[in-house]
Scaffold this motif. Structure first.
Motif, PDB file in Angstrom:
ATOM      1  N   GLY A 193       0.837  -1.192   0.000  1.00 24.45           N
ATOM      2  CA  GLY A 193       0.000   0.000   0.000  1.00 24.45           C
ATOM      3  C   GLY A 193       0.870   1.239   0.000  1.00 24.45           C
ATOM      4  O   GLY A 193       1.754   1.392  -0.841  1.00 24.45           O
ATOM      5  N   GLU A 194       0.645   2.120   0.995  1.00 25.26           N
ATOM      6  CA  GLU A 194       1.461   3.326   1.105  1.00 25.26           C
ATOM      7  C   GLU A 194       2.646   3.117   2.033  1.00 25.26           C
ATOM      8  O   GLU A 194       3.405   4.054   2.306  1.00 25.26           O
ATOM      9  N   ASP A 195       2.797   1.917   2.539  1.00 23.53           N
ATOM     10  CA  ASP A 195       3.870   1.627   3.479  1.00 23.53           C
ATOM     11  C   ASP A 195       4.900   0.706   2.832  1.00 23.53           C
ATOM     12  O   ASP A 195       4.776   0.311   1.673  1.00 23.53           O
ATOM     13  N   VAL A 196       5.936   0.355   3.596  1.00 19.94           N
ATOM     14  CA  VAL A 196       7.000  -0.530   3.154  1.00 19.94           C
ATOM     15  C   VAL A 196       7.196  -1.607   4.202  1.00 19.94           C
ATOM     16  O   VAL A 196       7.286  -1.304   5.395  1.00 19.94           O
ATOM     17  N   THR A 197       7.224  -2.852   3.767  1.00 18.21           N
ATOM     18  CA  THR A 197       7.469  -3.966   4.679  1.00 18.21           C
ATOM     19  C   THR A 197       8.896  -4.454   4.489  1.00 18.21           C
ATOM     20  O   THR A 197       9.302  -4.808   3.372  1.00 18.21           O
ATOM     21  N   VAL A 198       9.662  -4.471   5.579  1.00 18.51           N
ATOM     22  CA  VAL A 198      11.067  -4.854   5.541  1.00 18.51           C
ATOM     23  C   VAL A 198      11.259  -6.218   6.189  1.00 18.51           C
ATOM     24  O   VAL A 198      10.703  -6.484   7.256  1.00 18.51           O
ATOM     25  N   THR A 199      12.013  -7.070   5.545  1.00 17.05           N
ATOM     26  CA  THR A 199      12.460  -8.330   6.145  1.00 17.05           C
ATOM     27  C   THR A 199      13.973  -8.233   6.301  1.00 17.05           C
ATOM     28  O   THR A 199      14.719  -8.315   5.323  1.00 17.05           O
ATOM     29  N   ALA A 200      14.419  -7.998   7.520  1.00 23.80           N
ATOM     30  CA  ALA A 200      15.840  -7.782   7.780  1.00 23.80           C
ATOM     31  C   ALA A 200      16.552  -9.108   8.030  1.00 23.80           C
ATOM     32  O   ALA A 200      15.991 -10.027   8.631  1.00 23.80           O
ATOM     33  N   PHE A 201      17.794  -9.196   7.573  1.00 25.29           N
ATOM     34  CA  PHE A 201      18.628 -10.380   7.815  1.00 25.29           C
ATOM     35  C   PHE A 201      19.496 -10.209   9.050  1.00 25.29           C
ATOM     36  O   PHE A 201      20.090 -11.172   9.539  1.00 25.29           O
ATOM     37  N   GLU A 202      19.599  -8.982   9.534  1.00 24.50           N
ATOM     38  CA  GLU A 202      20.424  -8.675  10.687  1.00 24.50           C
ATOM     39  C   GLU A 202      19.848  -7.439  11.361  1.00 24.50           C
ATOM     40  O   GLU A 202      18.904  -6.831  10.851  1.00 24.50           O
ATOM     41  N   ASP A 203      20.399  -7.059  12.479  1.00 27.06           N
ATOM     42  CA  ASP A 203      19.932  -5.861  13.170  1.00 27.06           C
ATOM     43  C   ASP A 203      20.318  -4.624  12.368  1.00 27.06           C
ATOM     44  O   ASP A 203      21.489  -4.382  12.094  1.00 27.06           O
ATOM     45  N   VAL A 204      19.312  -3.861  11.976  1.00 25.01           N
ATOM     46  CA  VAL A 204      19.514  -2.628  11.230  1.00 25.01           C
ATOM     47  C   VAL A 204      19.030  -1.476  12.104  1.00 25.01           C
ATOM     48  O   VAL A 204      17.920  -1.538  12.643  1.00 25.01           O
ATOM     49  N   PRO A 205      19.839  -0.429  12.297  1.00 23.32           N
ATOM     50  CA  PRO A 205      19.438   0.688  13.160  1.00 23.32           C
ATOM     51  C   PRO A 205      18.071   1.258  12.782  1.00 23.32           C
ATOM     52  O   PRO A 205      17.827   1.568  11.610  1.00 23.32           O
ATOM     53  N   THR A 206      17.203   1.370  13.760  1.00 26.17           N
ATOM     54  CA  THR A 206      15.815   1.753  13.504  1.00 26.17           C
ATOM     55  C   THR A 206      15.681   3.146  12.913  1.00 26.17           C
ATOM     56  O   THR A 206      14.953   3.355  11.936  1.00 26.17           O
ATOM     57  N   GLY A 207      16.373   4.126  13.492  1.00 30.23           N
ATOM     58  CA  GLY A 207      16.245   5.503  13.010  1.00 30.23           C
ATOM     59  C   GLY A 207      16.663   5.662  11.567  1.00 30.23           C
ATOM     60  O   GLY A 207      15.884   6.171  10.742  1.00 30.23           O
ATOM     61  N   PRO A 208      17.873   5.228  11.205  1.00 35.58           N
ATOM     62  CA  PRO A 208      18.285   5.331   9.799  1.00 35.58           C
ATOM     63  C   PRO A 208      17.395   4.531   8.849  1.00 35.58           C
ATOM     64  O   PRO A 208      17.168   4.941   7.709  1.00 35.58           O
ATOM     65  N   LEU A 209      16.852   3.385   9.327  1.00 38.21           N
ATOM     66  CA  LEU A 209      15.963   2.592   8.479  1.00 38.21           C
ATOM     67  C   LEU A 209      14.675   3.358   8.194  1.00 38.21           C
ATOM     68  O   LEU A 209      14.190   3.385   7.062  1.00 38.21           O
ATOM     69  N   LYS A 210      14.116   3.999   9.225  1.00 38.94           N
ATOM     70  CA  LYS A 210      12.891   4.792   9.023  1.00 38.94           C
ATOM     71  C   LYS A 210      13.147   5.934   8.041  1.00 38.94           C
ATOM     72  O   LYS A 210      12.300   6.239   7.184  1.00 38.94           O
ATOM     73  N   ALA A 211      14.316   6.547   8.147  1.00 41.55           N
ATOM     74  CA  ALA A 211      14.648   7.641   7.231  1.00 41.55           C
ATOM     75  C   ALA A 211      14.791   7.123   5.795  1.00 41.55           C
ATOM     76  O   ALA A 211      14.357   7.776   4.841  1.00 41.55           O
ATOM     77  N   ALA A 212      15.385   5.939   5.647  1.00 44.60           N
ATOM     78  CA  ALA A 212      15.538   5.351   4.320  1.00 44.60           C
ATOM     79  C   ALA A 212      14.184   5.006   3.717  1.00 44.60           C
ATOM     80  O   ALA A 212      13.955   5.191   2.515  1.00 44.60           O
ATOM     81  N   ILE A 213      13.284   4.489   4.544  1.00 39.12           N
ATOM     82  CA  ILE A 213      11.934   4.183   4.070  1.00 39.12           C
ATOM     83  C   ILE A 213      11.220   5.448   3.633  1.00 39.12           C
ATOM     84  O   ILE A 213      10.565   5.492   2.580  1.00 39.12           O
ATOM     85  N   ALA A 214      11.339   6.491   4.439  1.00 41.83           N
ATOM     86  CA  ALA A 214      10.667   7.756   4.128  1.00 41.83           C
ATOM     87  C   ALA A 214      11.173   8.343   2.808  1.00 41.83           C
ATOM     88  O   ALA A 214      10.417   8.967   2.065  1.00 41.83           O
ATOM     89  N   ARG A 215      12.447   8.103   2.527  1.00 45.42           N
ATOM     90  CA  ARG A 215      13.003   8.622   1.266  1.00 45.42           C
ATOM     91  C   ARG A 215      12.403   7.957   0.045  1.00 45.42           C
ATOM     92  O   ARG A 215      12.163   8.617  -0.979  1.00 45.42           O
ATOM     93  N   VAL A 216      12.117   6.658   0.094  1.00 46.88           N
ATOM     94  CA  VAL A 216      11.621   5.971  -1.105  1.00 46.88           C
ATOM     95  C   VAL A 216      10.106   6.021  -1.229  1.00 46.88           C
ATOM     96  O   VAL A 216       9.583   5.791  -2.321  1.00 46.88           O
ATOM     97  N   GLN A 217       9.399   6.296  -0.140  1.00 44.34           N
ATOM     98  CA  GLN A 217       7.922   6.258  -0.210  1.00 44.34           C
ATOM     99  C   GLN A 217       7.348   7.185  -1.288  1.00 44.34           C
ATOM    100  O   GLN A 217       6.439   6.765  -2.007  1.00 44.34           O
ATOM    101  N   PRO A 218       7.847   8.410  -1.443  1.00 44.02           N
ATOM    102  CA  PRO A 218       7.277   9.263  -2.510  1.00 44.02           C
ATOM    103  C   PRO A 218       7.508   8.679  -3.911  1.00 44.02           C
ATOM    104  O   PRO A 218       6.742   8.993  -4.833  1.00 44.02           O
TER     105      PRO A 218
END
Length: 361
Positions: A333-358
């Protein structure tokens, strides 16, 4: 021997490929820097360009293809469709054609065509497209049959037309033209592309392509280059000759014990590059992954390769952390579902998601 680590190499590649630092590069400049953009899935190619631009512009790829004709869509590396800079495309085609898989008995038995059949198809296609027309597959097949009178060629074009037309693309006979509704059309590059000057000598082509590849995906060995170009289908003799032709401007560097080639002009920058801790999201079939190949353990952990390189040749959208593939993602939908293979820092991941959503809208 000067030595660097894989974390340094990955950080440098991300910068070179506009992943770490998106900028103001045009669609043509992105394709040139990446040594082509895979376009088997058109939306993936458009995403690959847009995610590398600070301010992406809707329709930029289409304009470069159809109005400016500064990009061309054609079969190239690994027999897949790519967007290539029109002024360099012929060099890529020359090296792709060196595989000559149509001369193998197994290929001929599988696709029911001989080298003589391909030559006949190519000659007819040249004539059919010579006046600047663009033809659909059905129209091109009809033109071939009309000129040759061969029902056999009609049959082989009807069943395996994509595979049979790839050599014609590599020979510079045809490329993709403007779509006609939902139908693909083909054009003659010499008519469709301004400034097309034909296929260059193989030594010149090798210099262009080897340098372009190393400029985006280096440091690398000839074997790594071959994996990217034709899934290790080329003769070792050809690879050796290509790298010899391209040696002016190259230097050797050691990457964790392995000697690899890099462009002279990039050596100092690579040595000064610090490992990255960034998180980025890239789309499916992205060149950052394809340039190395999903079998590159330094990029994709072997235990997770099946999630990245899926059945049917599908390459998943990926999450990069420290330059490695640390997960996959998909739009929901308007969101992104991530399947991580390792621990990925939450803050930078949210920022990366926000960048691609538009870019998914």
């Amino acid at each position: 021997m000067t030595s660097v680590t894989w974390p340094q190499v990955l950080a440098w590649r991300m910068r070179r490929q506009f992943v770490e630092r998106p900028g103001n590069a045009t669609a043509v400049q992105v394709a040139r820097r990446l040594a082509g953009v895979q376009a088997q899935v058109a939306s993936a190619a458009e995403f690959a360009v847009a995610v590398r631009q600070e301010a992406s512009e809707a329709g930029a790829v289409s304009r470069a293809l159809l109005e400016e004709r500064a990009l061309v869509k054609t079969w190239a590396m690994r027999g897949t469709l790519h967007l290539l800079p029109a002024d360099e495309a012929a060099a890529y085609l020359v090296l792709c054609s060196a595989i000559r898989n149509w001369e193998k008995g197994s290929w001929q038995r599988t696709f029911g065509a001989t080298p003589a059949d391909l030559e006949a198809i190519a000659a007819s296609a040249r004539d059919a497209l010579a006046d600047g027309r663009t033809l659909t597959r059905e129209e091109l097949t009809a033109a071939v049959v009309e000129e040759t009178g061969s029902r056999h060629l009609a049959e082989v074009l009807g069943s395996g037309w994509g595979t049979l037309l790839k050599p014609l693309a590599w020979w510079g006979v045809l490329c993709h033209g403007p779509s006609r509704g939902n139908l693909v059309t083909f054009a003659a590059p010499e008519r469709w592309l301004p400034g097309w000057t034909g296929l260059p000598p193989v030594e010149e082509a090798a210099r262009t392509v080897v340098h372009a590849y190393l400029g985006a995906h280096g440091p690398a060995t000839p074997d790594m280059f071959d994996t990217w170009l034709m899934r290790k289908g080329n003769r070792k003799k050809d690879l050796k000759e290509w790298f010899a032709a391209a040696e002016d401007g190259l230097t050797t560097i050691e990457v964790e014990g392995v000697h690899m080639h890099v462009l002279d002009e990039h050596k100092d920058e690579l040595l000064d590059t610090e490992p990255s801790t960034s998180v980025r999201l890239l789309g499916g079939f992205d060149q950052y992954v394809l340039g190395a190949g999903t079998s590159a353990a330094y990029l994709v952990s072997p235990e997770h390769r099946g999630k990245v390189s899926r059945t049917g040749g599908w390459i998943s959208p990926v999450v990069l952390y420290e330059g490695r593939v640390a997960g996959v993602w998909e739009p929901t939908g308007e969101d992104v579902t991530v399947t991580a293979f390792e621990d990925v820092p939450t803050g930078p991941l949210k920022a990366a998601i926000a960048r691609v959503q538009p870019l998914l809208a």
